[in-house]
Design a protein around this motif. Structure first.
Motif, PDB file in Angstrom:
ATOM      1  N   UNK A   3       0.807  -1.166  -0.046  1.00  0.00           N
ATOM      2  CA  UNK A   3       0.075   0.292  -0.182  1.00  0.00           C
ATOM      3  C   UNK A   3       0.664   1.305   0.142  1.00  0.00           C
ATOM      4  N   UNK A   4       0.865   2.102  -0.659  1.00  0.00           N
ATOM      5  CA  UNK A   4       1.862   3.170  -1.559  1.00  0.00           C
ATOM      6  C   UNK A   4       0.447   4.576  -0.862  1.00  0.00           C
ATOM      7  N   UNK A   5       1.489   5.371  -0.359  1.00  0.00           N
ATOM      8  CA  UNK A   5       0.184   7.030   0.245  1.00  0.00           C
ATOM      9  C   UNK A   5       1.256   8.263  -0.772  1.00  0.00           C
ATOM     10  N   UNK A   6       0.305   8.879  -1.188  1.00  0.00           N
ATOM     11  CA  UNK A   6       1.735  10.441  -1.941  1.00  0.00           C
ATOM     12  C   UNK A   6       0.964  11.161  -1.042  1.00  0.00           C
ATOM     13  N   UNK A   7       1.939  12.207  -1.308  1.00  0.00           N
ATOM     14  CA  UNK A   7       2.041  13.269  -0.958  1.00  0.00           C
ATOM     15  C   UNK A   7       1.408  13.982   0.464  1.00  0.00           C
ATOM     16  N   UNK A   8       0.010  14.603   0.586  1.00  0.00           N
ATOM     17  CA  UNK A   8      -0.032  14.855   1.980  1.00  0.00           C
ATOM     18  C   UNK A   8      -1.017  13.406   2.582  1.00  0.00           C
ATOM     19  N   UNK A   9      -1.477  12.104   1.799  1.00  0.00           N
ATOM     20  CA  UNK A   9      -1.438  11.544   2.435  1.00  0.00           C
ATOM     21  C   UNK A   9      -0.591  10.630   3.060  1.00  0.00           C
ATOM     22  N   UNK A  10       0.772  10.212   2.321  1.00  0.00           N
ATOM     23  CA  UNK A  10       2.159   9.865   2.618  1.00  0.00           C
ATOM     24  C   UNK A  10       2.889  10.939   4.402  1.00  0.00           C
ATOM     25  N   UNK A  11       2.475  12.054   4.285  1.00  0.00           N
ATOM     26  CA  UNK A  11       2.399  13.384   4.831  1.00  0.00           C
ATOM     27  C   UNK A  11       2.224  13.382   6.294  1.00  0.00           C
ATOM     28  N   UNK A  12       0.476  12.920   5.644  1.00  0.00           N
ATOM     29  CA  UNK A  12      -0.678  12.885   7.522  1.00  0.00           C
ATOM     30  C   UNK A  12      -0.393  11.275   7.588  1.00  0.00           C
ATOM     31  N   UNK A  13       0.062  10.083   7.163  1.00  0.00           N
ATOM     32  CA  UNK A  13       0.104   9.000   7.323  1.00  0.00           C
ATOM     33  C   UNK A  13       1.764   8.267   8.051  1.00  0.00           C
ATOM     34  N   UNK A  14       2.205   8.896   7.758  1.00  0.00           N
ATOM     35  CA  UNK A  14       4.075   9.137   8.224  1.00  0.00           C
ATOM     36  C   UNK A  14       4.795   8.101   6.938  1.00  0.00           C
ATOM     37  N   UNK A  15       4.135   7.432   6.375  1.00  0.00           N
ATOM     38  CA  UNK A  15       4.877   6.516   5.633  1.00  0.00           C
ATOM     39  C   UNK A  15       4.511   6.431   4.218  1.00  0.00           C
ATOM     40  N   UNK A  16       5.778   5.991   3.482  1.00  0.00           N
ATOM     41  CA  UNK A  16       5.113   6.287   2.175  1.00  0.00           C
ATOM     42  C   UNK A  16       4.717   4.867   1.404  1.00  0.00           C
ATOM     43  N   UNK A  17       5.021   4.131   2.137  1.00  0.00           N
ATOM     44  CA  UNK A  17       5.108   3.038   1.439  1.00  0.00           C
ATOM     45  C   UNK A  17       4.684   1.629   2.718  1.00  0.00           C
ATOM     46  N   UNK A  18       3.903   0.535   3.084  1.00  0.00           N
ATOM     47  CA  UNK A  18       3.931  -0.614   3.903  1.00  0.00           C
ATOM     48  C   UNK A  18       3.149  -1.881   3.482  1.00  0.00           C
ATOM     49  N   UNK A  19       3.583  -2.837   3.902  1.00  0.00           N
ATOM     50  CA  UNK A  19       3.326  -4.113   3.395  1.00  0.00           C
ATOM     51  C   UNK A  19       1.866  -4.189   4.562  1.00  0.00           C
ATOM     52  N   UNK A  20       0.729  -4.567   3.700  1.00  0.00           N
ATOM     53  CA  UNK A  20      -0.520  -4.555   4.905  1.00  0.00           C
ATOM     54  C   UNK A  20      -1.573  -5.910   4.358  1.00  0.00           C
ATOM     55  N   UNK A  21      -2.045  -7.269   5.402  1.00  0.00           N
ATOM     56  CA  UNK A  21      -2.302  -8.110   5.196  1.00  0.00           C
ATOM     57  C   UNK A  21      -3.444  -8.114   5.231  1.00  0.00           C
ATOM     58  N   UNK A  22      -4.242  -8.025   4.691  1.00  0.00           N
ATOM     59  CA  UNK A  22      -6.019  -8.038   4.707  1.00  0.00           C
ATOM     60  C   UNK A  22      -6.751  -8.609   3.864  1.00  0.00           C
ATOM     61  N   UNK A  23      -7.934  -9.430   4.779  1.00  0.00           N
ATOM     62  CA  UNK A  23      -9.579 -10.026   4.430  1.00  0.00           C
ATOM     63  C   UNK A  23      -9.584  -9.042   3.781  1.00  0.00           C
ATOM     64  N   UNK A  24      -9.903  -7.503   3.422  1.00  0.00           N
ATOM     65  CA  UNK A  24     -10.623  -6.823   2.418  1.00  0.00           C
ATOM     66  C   UNK A  24     -11.166  -7.227   1.393  1.00  0.00           C
ATOM     67  N   UNK A  25     -12.130  -6.988   0.690  1.00  0.00           N
ATOM     68  CA  UNK A  25     -12.401  -7.525  -0.982  1.00  0.00           C
ATOM     69  C   UNK A  25     -13.006  -6.545  -1.524  1.00  0.00           C
ATOM     70  N   UNK A  26     -12.767  -5.462  -1.402  1.00  0.00           N
ATOM     71  CA  UNK A  26     -13.066  -4.094  -2.102  1.00  0.00           C
ATOM     72  C   UNK A  26     -12.048  -3.022  -1.833  1.00  0.00           C
ATOM     73  N   UNK A  27     -11.421  -2.216  -2.320  1.00  0.00           N
ATOM     74  CA  UNK A  27     -10.900  -0.052  -1.278  1.00  0.00           C
ATOM     75  C   UNK A  27     -11.429  -0.417  -0.350  1.00  0.00           C
ATOM     76  N   UNK A  28     -12.929  -0.243  -0.230  1.00  0.00           N
ATOM     77  CA  UNK A  28     -13.979   0.602   0.443  1.00  0.00           C
ATOM     78  C   UNK A  28     -13.635  -0.524   1.954  1.00  0.00           C
ATOM     79  N   UNK A  29     -13.048  -1.544   2.282  1.00  0.00           N
ATOM     80  CA  UNK A  29     -13.392  -1.901   2.373  1.00  0.00           C
ATOM     81  C   UNK A  29     -11.800  -1.640   3.723  1.00  0.00           C
TER      82      UNK A  29
END
Lengths: 81, 147, 147, 81
Positions: A3-29
């Motif tokens: 999962x990647x974040x850019x611009x102010x998303x990156x700044x707010x979350x504090x990282x630009x990229x992370x590995x995510x293990x998820x069972x989410x079926x859609x982006x919204x989830x």
């Protein structure tokens, strides 16, 4: 998946990229899952109207399925040119 | 068709001449270049341009291909920089060539509209009271409906 | 504003750079250049461009002033050659600068439409079966109605 | 007054410029006068739809008055750019 974040998303979350293990079926989830993690995620994802998403480097929408996806990126509306 | 996403400056004049010279049998070349505008009062220290390596190249190439499909063009060149740029530095350029001027103008205009809102670049103004991310304009999004 | 009507060639790249560098506080430059197209089969020996000295300079300056009045522009440059030009030589260029891309595009497009049909230049193709004066196109005249 | 011809008008008439003494009140009357001179003028002015006129270096129409005018130019539709 990555999962990647850019611009102010990156700044707010504090990282630009992370590995995510998820069972989410859609982006919204996935967004809901991330938002529940910590306040900085909740803050970054608070205004969904000003967030865009790309799946495997193609613009997508929040209802897009995540099956088989390797890379999801979140970012504000683009300001190129 | 040529797409270059780069940190380094480029020479607009040299690119314009090279692009024009490698055309043959075309009558019209249109070139657009985007330049970092200073803030009122000369307060801009830098315009920081972030991008999404990988997706940037793909999406810009796709926009260029779409222009080649829509109009009868000789060629398309797109150069877009990222990194920290100073006021008056060139951010990017597009060049299109065609037999007739209308096609060259329309395709360059189209490329700019799509690069503005569909290529993964984000601008941040450093310095001055407005320091922060440049907000996308509603009118830029609306401009896509023209095509 | 600068208007040059000349027999001599010009260097598109050098003009593009000089024009861009003398702007300040503007974000967009649009450059158009018109090139002599060869005839099918490579039969064009020359494109002879006749003009009306005196009226040419006046009418081109008037077209440039009209663009400066209609849009909020940083600057306008127009160079147009006359005399005998070979295939692939540059006939003319316009450059416009503005804070925003729409103004730079529209004004350059406007300048081209008016230079095409309202500046006293006439093109004659020398060589090939079609040797003779280039006929004005109905669509070029119609294009003026856009403005 | 000076009368100038450009492009195929110049070629058909055979000269690029001449002094004309005329009592013509309008451009149209001048055209009629010139057309009566010689067949080459009649041929050059035959198709008025494909002729443009400038008076003292400004585009004008055929009904424009000639009083005080120093220079009239005839030419085909322009093909600049």
């Amino acid at each position: 998946m990555d999962v990647l974040y850019f611009a102010w998303m990156r700044e707010r979350i504090g990282i630009s990229r992370e590995k995510v293990e998820t069972g989410a079926v859609t982006v919204r989830q996935l967004v809901e899952e991330l938002s529940c993690r910590e306040p900085r995620y909740a803050a970054a994802f608070a205004d969904m109207d000003s967030i865009r998403v790309a799946i495997d480097q193609e613009l997508a929408d929040f209802d897009a399925p995540l099956a088989g996806v390797r890379e999801v990126a979140f970012f504000p509306p683009m300001t190129g040119g | 068709m040529e797409v270059r996403i780069q940190r380094e400056p480029f020479d607009l004049g040299a690119e314009a001449n090279a692009f024009s010279e490698r055309q043959s049998g075309i009558g019209a070349v249109v070139i657009f270049s985007g330049i970092v505008r200073d803030l009122p009062g000369g307060e801009l220290e830098a315009m920081e341009i972030e991008h999404y390596p990988g997706m940037t190249e793909r999406s810009v190439a796709k926009i260029a291909e779409e222009a080649l499909n829509r109009w009868s063009l000789g060629d398309v060149l797109i150069i877009h920089r990222y990194g920290a740029l100073k006021p008056d530095e060139m951010i990017m350029m597009v060049a299109t060539s065609a037999s007739h001027r209308a096609e060259a103008f329309q395709s360059a205009d189209f490329l700019m509209d799509f690069l503005k809102s569909r290529a993964p670049f984000w601008k941040k103004e450093i310095g001055g009271p407005r320091t922060g991310w440049v907000e996308a304009k509603r009118e830029d999004e609306d401009a896509l409906d023209r095509w």
